[in-house]
Design a protein around this motif. Structure first.
Motif, PDB file in Angstrom:
ATOM      1  N   PHE A   4       0.832  -1.207   0.000  1.00  0.00           N
ATOM      2  CA  PHE A   4       0.000   0.000   0.000  1.00  0.00           C
ATOM      3  C   PHE A   4       0.866   1.256   0.000  1.00  0.00           C
ATOM      4  O   PHE A   4       0.602   2.203  -0.743  1.00  0.00           O
ATOM      5  CB  PHE A   4      -0.956   0.012   1.193  1.00  0.00           C
ATOM      6  N   GLU A   5       1.885   1.275   0.841  1.00  0.00           N
ATOM      7  CA  GLU A   5       2.769   2.438   0.895  1.00  0.00           C
ATOM      8  C   GLU A   5       3.488   2.644  -0.438  1.00  0.00           C
ATOM      9  O   GLU A   5       3.629   3.767  -0.911  1.00  0.00           O
ATOM     10  CB  GLU A   5       3.788   2.298   2.033  1.00  0.00           C
ATOM     11  N   PHE A   6       3.941   1.547  -1.032  1.00  0.00           N
ATOM     12  CA  PHE A   6       4.616   1.633  -2.324  1.00  0.00           C
ATOM     13  C   PHE A   6       3.665   2.176  -3.383  1.00  0.00           C
ATOM     14  O   PHE A   6       4.028   3.055  -4.171  1.00  0.00           O
ATOM     15  CB  PHE A   6       5.159   0.261  -2.738  1.00  0.00           C
ATOM     16  N   ALA A   7       2.440   1.664  -3.408  1.00  0.00           N
ATOM     17  CA  ALA A   7       1.444   2.115  -4.380  1.00  0.00           C
ATOM     18  C   ALA A   7       1.124   3.595  -4.190  1.00  0.00           C
ATOM     19  O   ALA A   7       1.027   4.355  -5.162  1.00  0.00           O
ATOM     20  CB  ALA A   7       0.175   1.276  -4.267  1.00  0.00           C
ATOM     21  N   THR A  47      -8.041   6.312  -3.802  1.00  0.00           N
ATOM     22  CA  THR A  47      -8.658   4.990  -3.728  1.00  0.00           C
ATOM     23  C   THR A  47      -7.810   4.042  -2.888  1.00  0.00           C
ATOM     24  O   THR A  47      -8.335   3.327  -2.025  1.00  0.00           O
ATOM     25  CB  THR A  47      -8.863   4.412  -5.150  1.00  0.00           C
ATOM     26  N   ILE A  48      -6.510   4.048  -3.128  1.00  0.00           N
ATOM     27  CA  ILE A  48      -5.605   3.171  -2.370  1.00  0.00           C
ATOM     28  C   ILE A  48      -5.605   3.552  -0.893  1.00  0.00           C
ATOM     29  O   ILE A  48      -5.632   2.685  -0.015  1.00  0.00           O
ATOM     30  CB  ILE A  48      -4.184   3.216  -2.966  1.00  0.00           C
ATOM     31  N   LEU A  49      -5.608   4.852  -0.624  1.00  0.00           N
ATOM     32  CA  LEU A  49      -5.661   5.321   0.757  1.00  0.00           C
ATOM     33  C   LEU A  49      -6.930   4.809   1.438  1.00  0.00           C
ATOM     34  O   LEU A  49      -6.895   4.336   2.575  1.00  0.00           O
ATOM     35  CB  LEU A  49      -5.603   6.852   0.776  1.00  0.00           C
ATOM     36  N   ALA A  50      -8.048   4.871   0.739  1.00  0.00           N
ATOM     37  CA  ALA A  50      -9.313   4.403   1.292  1.00  0.00           C
ATOM     38  C   ALA A  50      -9.312   2.882   1.473  1.00  0.00           C
ATOM     39  O   ALA A  50      -9.816   2.372   2.476  1.00  0.00           O
ATOM     40  CB  ALA A  50     -10.474   4.829   0.396  1.00  0.00           C
ATOM     41  N   ILE A  51      -8.748   2.156   0.509  1.00  0.00           N
ATOM     42  CA  ILE A  51      -8.671   0.698   0.625  1.00  0.00           C
ATOM     43  C   ILE A  51      -7.865   0.330   1.868  1.00  0.00           C
ATOM     44  O   ILE A  51      -8.258  -0.533   2.643  1.00  0.00           O
ATOM     45  CB  ILE A  51      -7.994   0.069  -0.611  1.00  0.00           C
ATOM     46  N   ARG A  52      -6.742   0.991   2.034  1.00  0.00           N
ATOM     47  CA  ARG A  52      -5.875   0.689   3.170  1.00  0.00           C
ATOM     48  C   ARG A  52      -6.592   0.964   4.486  1.00  0.00           C
ATOM     49  O   ARG A  52      -6.489   0.207   5.432  1.00  0.00           O
ATOM     50  CB  ARG A  52      -4.589   1.510   3.100  1.00  0.00           C
ATOM     51  N   GLY A  53      -7.363   2.039   4.533  1.00  0.00           N
ATOM     52  CA  GLY A  53      -8.035   2.414   5.771  1.00  0.00           C
ATOM     53  C   GLY A  53      -9.334   1.671   6.035  1.00  0.00           C
ATOM     54  O   GLY A  53      -9.665   1.377   7.175  1.00  0.00           O
TER      55      GLY A  53
END
Length: 162
Positions: A4-7, A47-53
């Motif tokens: 997630f951080e890499f993305a 989107t990735i931030l939301a997926i992670r959270g």
């Protein structure tokens, strides 16, 4: 650094790269394409931030490919006679490489993800990154040889990049 951080980092880098290309071009149509690509990268980041959270979230479709098609028609009609400077061509080629690597990353992330909703979103992002590659491939081809550019390429050379 986890996936997630890499993305997230990759999407912010992509956004900055496209904003830089937009700032460097003098052609309004290309500026619009680059800003559209930057906006898509921001959307991917969000989107990735939301997926992670949250573990699951939806994502709106991108219109950048359709917008770029119209801009290419305008460029072809203008019959631009001078090729792009080599630094521009290198920047466009580099963007193609970045997009191809992004596709590969998101396809692998989707394959490895155990949560179906998250896997599906990673696959959707991969599909959008393929569209970004197609846009950049067409810009590169047109700028390389505006006199021989025939039409919008429906199929790209994505596989040569990974």
């Amino acid at each position: 650094m986890d996936a997630f951080e890499f993305a997230l980092s990759m999407e912010l880098d992509g956004k900055a790269y496209y904003e830089n290309l937009a700032g460097e071009t003098s052609q309004p149509g290309l500026k619009k394409v680059f800003l559209g690509l930057a906006a898509d990268e921001q959307k991917h980041y969000d989107t990735i931030l939301a997926i992670r959270g949250l573990g699951s979230v939806g994502m709106a479709d991108s219109a950048v490919l359709e917008d770029a098609r119209g801009i290419f028609r305008e460029l072809v009609e203008e019959k631009r006679n001078s090729p792009a400077p080599s630094t521009e061509l290198l920047a466009y080629r580099h963007a193609m490489t970045i997009e191809a690597r992004s596709v590969k990353f998101y396809e692998e992330a989707a394959r490895l993800e155990t949560e179906p909703a998250v896997s599906g979103l990673f696959q959707r992002i991969a599909e959008e990154e393929k569209k970004h590659f197609t846009v950049m491939d067409n810009i590169y081809s047109y700028m390389l040889a505006p006199h021989t550019f025939l039409a919008w390429g429906e199929f790209s050379n994505l596989t040569e990049y990974y």
